[in-house]
Structures are given as C-alpha cells and as structure tokens.
Design an enzyme around this catalytic site. Structure first.
Site, PDB file in Angstrom:
ATOM      1  N   CYS A 163     -29.745  -7.616 -18.416  1.00 12.05           N
ATOM      2  CA  CYS A 163     -28.325  -7.924 -17.929  1.00 12.05           C
ATOM      3  C   CYS A 163     -27.058  -7.237 -18.916  1.00 12.05           C
ATOM      4  O   CYS A 163     -27.052  -6.054 -19.018  1.00 12.05           O
ATOM      5  CB  CYS A 163     -27.996  -9.286 -17.621  1.00 12.05           C
ATOM      6  SG  CYS A 163     -26.376  -9.565 -16.508  1.00 12.05           S
TER       7      CYS A 163
ATOM      8  N   HIS B   1     -32.428 -10.348 -13.793  1.00 16.45           N
ATOM      9  CA  HIS B   1     -32.969 -11.250 -14.957  1.00 16.45           C
ATOM     10  C   HIS B   1     -34.585 -11.645 -14.326  1.00 16.45           C
ATOM     11  O   HIS B   1     -34.698 -12.501 -13.716  1.00 16.45           O
ATOM     12  CB  HIS B   1     -32.131 -12.688 -14.853  1.00 16.45           C
ATOM     13  CG  HIS B   1     -30.857 -12.381 -15.317  1.00 16.45           C
ATOM     14  ND1 HIS B   1     -30.516 -12.913 -16.792  1.00 16.45           N
ATOM     15  CD2 HIS B   1     -29.604 -12.118 -14.818  1.00 16.45           C
ATOM     16  CE1 HIS B   1     -29.213 -12.805 -16.891  1.00 16.45           C
ATOM     17  NE2 HIS B   1     -28.694 -12.305 -15.610  1.00 16.45           N
TER      18      HIS B   1
ATOM     19  N   GLU C 137     -36.587 -13.114 -16.248  1.00 16.33           N
ATOM     20  CA  GLU C 137     -37.033 -14.401 -16.895  1.00 16.33           C
ATOM     21  C   GLU C 137     -37.299 -15.596 -15.756  1.00 16.33           C
ATOM     22  O   GLU C 137     -37.837 -16.397 -15.908  1.00 16.33           O
ATOM     23  CB  GLU C 137     -36.173 -14.753 -17.736  1.00 16.33           C
ATOM     24  CG  GLU C 137     -34.980 -15.076 -17.640  1.00 16.33           C
ATOM     25  CD  GLU C 137     -33.769 -13.885 -17.942  1.00 16.33           C
ATOM     26  OE1 GLU C 137     -32.616 -14.306 -18.067  1.00 16.33           O
ATOM     27  OE2 GLU C 137     -34.230 -12.899 -17.412  1.00 16.33           O
TER      28      GLU C 137
END
Length: 566
Positions: A412, A538, A540
């Site tokens: 990001c 993102h 994750e």
C-alpha cells in the site's frame, strides 16, 4: 433431539477483570475446535464503542484496522476469526454501539415503532438480538450452507457502562434461543503475585463472575487466563465461589504462539463439554490433538513453529512500530510464510523517521542503531500507513534495498513510497512526491483518487476485494500460480499517477498488475533485482496459518536466496 440439532447454537464469550485478556483468540479457538467436529461455524464481534466502524481509529489506540471482502473496516479480532476458521466474514459480523443506535434511530424516523417511546430496553436490546440471529444465518464459506454454531465475542469488560446494553441483550437472548442453544464462556484473569512461584489469586475472577451473575448471566464455563499453568487447588476454589463445576473451569496460560490455544482447550475436553451442553451427537468430538487429522496437522504446525532453528531477519520499516498490533496481519503473514520456508521469523522493528538524514543530529543514537538494524536484515518490508511522518526514512530504506539488491516488499503506502524513491533517485526528479505529503510538488507521482471524498473520512476509501489483471509474465504472476487475474483486499485514498507510468516503465520499474480499467497501478516489479515487489493492496489480510499468502511466501523465500516453489 433432531429438532434441537437443527437450531443454531450460540457460544457467547465474555471477559472480566481487564481488557485485552485474549477473548478474541479464545473465541477463535472455540470456533476452530467446533469446526474440527464437522460443524459449520460463523462469528460475531461486538464492540461497545460509538464509532460506526474501526476505520477512523488511530493505530496507536486500537491497533490494526482489518478489512473484509465487502470493504468493512473492522476490529482486528475478525482477522483472527478468518485465519483460525478459514471463513470469509462481512461488515455485519462486527456490531458496534454506533451501528445499533444508527439502525434504531433510522427505524424511529421511519415510524417503525408506531409512536412508542424508544428506549434501551426493549428497542436497543431487541435490535442487538435480531442482528445476531440474522447474521448467524448467513453462510461464510464456499459450501453456502447455513452455520450451525455462532461464536459471539462480547467486547469490553463486564461491568463497563458501554457494555451494559449488550450484556442485557445477552441476558434476554439466552431465553430467546433456549438453554440448550446458548453457552456462556467467561474469560477471566488469574494474576500471580510477586515472583514466578508466587500465589495465584482467584479474587478477581470471583468478583468478575459475581458482577456477571448480578446482571443475570451465569457462566457455563470459565476460562482462566494466567501467566503460568494454574496451581493445584485453584480450579476447585474458583468452582466453589463461582458455582461452576471444576471440569468446566479451563486454564489457558501464556503460550509461545496463539496457535497452541486450541490444543490446550482440546486437552481439557472443551469440544465434549460444548457437545453435552448443546445436546449434540458426540461421535466426532476430538479428545486430543492426535484424534483428528486436522488437529494433527495443526499440532504439527505448532511444533514446527517452536522447533525451527535457522532464522530469517526481516526489517519492518514503519510508522507505528510503538504499537505492534497495528501490523498484526503483516506479522501473521510473515510468520506463516516463514514456517512454510522452514525459517524462524525474527522481526527487526525500525521506526522510519529515525532513518532520516535530518535526524542524525537530533537523534544520533536512534539514527545509528536504526541503520545498523537495517543493514543487518535479510529483507525489508514497508507496510501501509497514512501521513507524512517517516516518509523520508522509508525512501532511504527502499533506496538501500534497491541498491544493495536486498529483497523488498512494499504494501500500500510501501508501493507509493517505492515510486517516490525511484522518481527521485533513478529518474532524477528531486521533488517527486505524493500530493498527500506535498500538494505543490512539480512531479506528483502519487495523487488523490478522484472518486474518493475529501470531506468525509469514515468508509470513503477504496475498500474491499478488487480485481487485478497481470499485464505480462513476471515473478508475481508465478507466485500466484500463473493466474491471469487475482482478487485482493484494498484500503487506500491515493494511487500512482497514471500519466507518469511511461517514465517509470522506461526506467525499469514495471507495473505488472493493473485494475479492470488498466489505469490504476496494483503491482510493481523492478528489473535486475532478486525480489523487488510492491503491491497497492493488502495481501496480509488473506493469509492463513496452513496456507501462507503467495506474495509473502515469495518474499521469505527470496530472503533465503531461493524460490523453491516456482
């Protein structure tokens, strides 16, 4: 018996004594064990704050904002639910006081209450109960089947004024759904005085349960959180004063990883206790970590996590390193990938602003220590964030990783700063910047997204699951198994300026992934580098303990100088 089985079962997890006691991990672990029994499980998190969602929270106050497929900005505990249970939740799986009041007020304005005086009881409490029942019917996995069990985590601490409407709603809810469909699990702290061999104290738990009972809720089980395993006689003492059988008082002491908590609970017969409470057939209840294939795999993962010896040193250069919960999902994603690559994760935390040249005189000790840490790392990760603090330090870290061919992963903001670094140090645009940090820059390489509101903050970013199309064969495409398109979760207001993309492409920085329109840059890679990847999304958020995210797996593999799965 069959009619009882068809009804949705509810496990409510409450907390006492202090906040941050680990209710989220325990709620996730309970759901995980029930899923191992073959049940469909969903989860609801109740947050008693007045905010509509977690989107406007400072990372220092609340930790990570977790983003869901539908764009919901929610509490980080929903990340635990998804990782432990392998499910996909939506924004309505997170209830806040703000959401509930908003619904009630909207109904009052429409005249739904037919002129009644709108009150906390029954209108607010009914809204909470109806919300939970409604969400408990929604499928959360690919089977599209209705969940059989709903885990409800009651945020806050029993006795808090903010939690009072929700506690009352749960008091009513136990009668609404019936005793055989409702189980209250109360999590309480058992502190230890003095040294490690000091006495463990049960008084806080007694007081917490007394408060709970005074509010009309009687715990079916008590889970005692402690630093060390419970001392002899503690369970019996709590049982006597809290009116709960000793076998229904479970202990969860501090573990080397949160993934061990389900294994602690299964050894204390939690699944069997829940099956008896709900009057379910107990033919598939696991009684140990070796009694089911899934638990056996999970147990092997935990053992591997503890026994790994060869380490991998990853520098996280961020803005919120003082509050590491702000990077919870990033930590988990690195952890999952490291285990997959047979490496013990060693995170080197670096506050980005200490790497800035102008701070060499202002913070000499921090400056030199931070650069020593960076230079000793095997990989550099720049995660997301907002605001201009520390940006120059991130630029310096990325320049170091690029110049020295150290594996780099940007997420990001990390992608945007990588673009700024390339513009300044490769293209020679010294004032290149994001308009977030310098609105007057003559080289606005990152700019505000045109469709995003400039007047409202909550829920106005580019949020949720979006499609990325690969533009060419590249390393990242290989990591994803040669897929032509992928879907990932986003949370950002700024994007790479599409008018300047050609300049970067000609200088070796390639935007290999773009959105549906082809004008929004999603993934970048650098020529002649072992691993230089940055993504606007993102990744994750979609990692799982037994299924690491491919981008993180590639990053950790590159840090070990191989990409073994390609």
């Amino acid at each position: 018996m069959d009619s009882l089985k068809k009804q949705t079962k509810y496990v409510v997890v409450s907390g006492g004594v202090i906040s941050g006691i680990g209710k989220g991990v325990i709620a996730s672990s309970v759901g995980f064990l029930l899923k191992q029994c073959g049940l469909k499980v969903t989860a609801v998190k109740i947050d008693p704050y007045l905010n509509i969602d977690a989107g406007t929270f400072s990372p220092y106050e609340h930790g990570e904002v977790f983003v869901l497929d539908d764009g919901g900005e929610v509490d980080l505990d929903l990340g635990n639910y998804e990782r432990f249970l392998g499910i996909t939740l939506q924004k309505h799986n997170n209830i806040t006081t703000g959401k509930v009041y908003q619904n009630v007020i909207n109904k009052e304005r429409r005249g739904d209450y037919l002129g009644s005086t709108v009150q906390v009881v029954p209108h607010l409490t009914n809204e909470i109960q109806e919300w939970i029942e409604r969400v408990a019917q929604i499928s959360v996995d690919e089977s599209k089947k209705q969940p059989e069990v709903c885990i409800v985590e009651l945020g806050g601490t029993v006795g808090d004024i903010e939690s009072a409407p929700f506690v009352e709603a749960m008091r009513q809810f136990q009668f609404r759904v019936g005793d055989h469909n409702f189980c209250l699990v109360h999590v309480s702290l058992v502190p230890q005085t003095g040294t490690l061999d000091g006495e463990q104290k049960t008084k806080p738990t007694q007081a917490s349960v007394r408060d709970l009972r005074g509010l009309g809720l009687y715990p079916d089980m008590i889970i005692c959180r402690s630093t060390l395993p419970l001392q002899p006689g503690i369970k019996e003492k709590i049982s006597m004063f809290c009116h709960v059988e000793p076998k229904k008082i479970l202990a969860v002491h501090d573990c080397s990883s949160v993934y061990e908590v389900p294994l602690l609970l299964v050894k204390q017969d939690l699944p069997e206790l829940l099956y008896k409470k709900f009057h379910l057939n107990n033919g598939v209840v696991p009684t140990s970590d070796e009694s089911s294939q899934s638990l056996s795999i999970w147990s092997a993962f935990c053992r591997r996590l503890k026994t790994l010896r060869d380490s991998v040193r990853i520098a996280i250069v961020g803005k919120y390193t003082g509050m590491r919960d702000a990077y919870m999902s990033v930590i988990k994603a690195l952890e999952h990938a490291s285990v997959e690559c047979s490496r013990k994760l060693e995170i080197i935390w670096i506050e980005a602003e200490y790497l800035e040249k102008e701070n060499q005189k202002k913070y000499p000790a921090q400056y030199h220590t931070s650069w020593e840490k960076l230079c000793s790392s095997e990989g550099v990760l720049v995660p997301g964030g907002f605001g201009d603090r520390g940006i120059l330090g991130m630029v310096s870290a990325i320049e170091w990783a690029r110049s020295n061919k150290i594996p780099f992963l940007g997420i990001c903001l990390g992608l945007q700063v990588a673009v700024i670094e390339h513009a300044r140090n490769v293209l020679g645009w010294e004032d290149a910047n994001s308009t977030e940090f310098d609105p007057a820059t003559s080289h606005p390489v990152v700019e505000y997204m045109p469709e995003v509101s400039r007047t409202h903050k909550g829920g106005t970013m580019r949020l949720g699951l979006r499609t990325t199309h690969f533009q060419r064969d590249c390393l990242t495409k290989k990591l994803y198994g040669q897929k032509e398109t992928i879907q990932e979760r986003h949370r950002h207001r700024y994007e790479v300026n599409p008018q300047m993309v050609d300049h970067f492409e000609s200088a070796g920085l390639h935007f290999v992934g773009r959105d549906d329109s082809g004008s929004r840059m999603e993934i970048l890679e650098l020529d002649d580098h072992p691993f230089f990847v940055a993504v606007q999304y993102h990744p994750e958020y979609l990692t799982r303990p037994l299924k690491p995210h491919p981008v993180f797996r590639g990053f950790i593999s590159a840090c070990n100088w191989y990409l073994r799965f390609l």
